[in-house]
Scaffold this motif. Structure first.
Motif, PDB file in Angstrom:
ATOM      1  N   ARG A   8       0.612  -1.157  -0.131  1.00 53.18           N
ATOM      2  CA  ARG A   8      -0.107  -0.056  -0.065  1.00 53.18           C
ATOM      3  C   ARG A   8       0.763   1.202  -0.008  1.00 53.18           C
ATOM      4  O   ARG A   8       1.952   1.187   0.644  1.00 53.18           O
ATOM      5  N   ARG A  10       0.034   5.399   0.805  1.00 54.98           N
ATOM      6  CA  ARG A  10      -1.068   6.061   1.093  1.00 54.98           C
ATOM      7  C   ARG A  10      -0.375   7.565   1.558  1.00 54.98           C
ATOM      8  O   ARG A  10       0.693   7.673   1.929  1.00 54.98           O
ATOM      9  N   GLU A  12      -0.709  10.405   4.092  1.00 57.44           N
ATOM     10  CA  GLU A  12      -0.798  10.914   5.816  1.00 57.44           C
ATOM     11  C   GLU A  12      -0.814  12.399   5.883  1.00 57.44           C
ATOM     12  O   GLU A  12      -0.046  12.922   5.294  1.00 57.44           O
ATOM     13  N   ASP A  46      -7.375  13.784   1.330  1.00 57.79           N
ATOM     14  CA  ASP A  46      -8.599  12.763   1.745  1.00 57.79           C
ATOM     15  C   ASP A  46      -9.900  13.746   1.721  1.00 57.79           C
ATOM     16  O   ASP A  46     -11.149  13.076   1.899  1.00 57.79           O
TER      17      ASP A  46
END
Length: 114
Positions: A8, A10, A12, A46
């Motif tokens: 993965r 990602r 942050e 996000d």
């Protein structure tokens, strides 16, 4: 594809103070749509789907609607390019695009200064 493992990548969050303090105007608007933001500070990356939801609200103040409209397309476009870069493991490109995304969110925060 491995049966028991995944790789993965990602994004942050790394805020100096947190979303609510670093982007107070944006936080106030988005927290009204998603109360998890009252306690959490997810990465700006996000928040793009939440920004899209905000843009679909029909009861926004005219200045807010104009700011979201003016900056939103650029933010969503950068988000899509970041998705593509991450998916293609072009991490240097993704990092550069994340910097541009931060700048776009800062522009939005400034434009929300109503």
């Amino acid at each position: 594809m491995s049966q028991y493992q995944q790789i993965r990548v990602r994004v942050e969050a790394v805020y100096k103070k947190g979303l609510a303090e670093d982007f107070p105007r944006l936080h106030k608007l988005l927290a009204a749509l998603d109360n998890r933001l009252l306690k959490e500070s997810p990465p700006l990356y996000d928040l793009v789907p939440d920004l899209v939801r905000l843009s679909q609200q029909t009861d926004l103040a005219p200045a807010v609607a104009a700011a979201v409209r003016a900056q939103g397309q650029s933010i969503v476009g950068l988000w899509r390019r970041i998705e593509d870069a991450l998916g293609g493991w072009r991490l240097s490109e993704a990092e550069s695009l994340l910097n541009r995304l931060e700048d776009a969110f800062l522009d939005l925060e400034h434009a929300l200064g109503c």
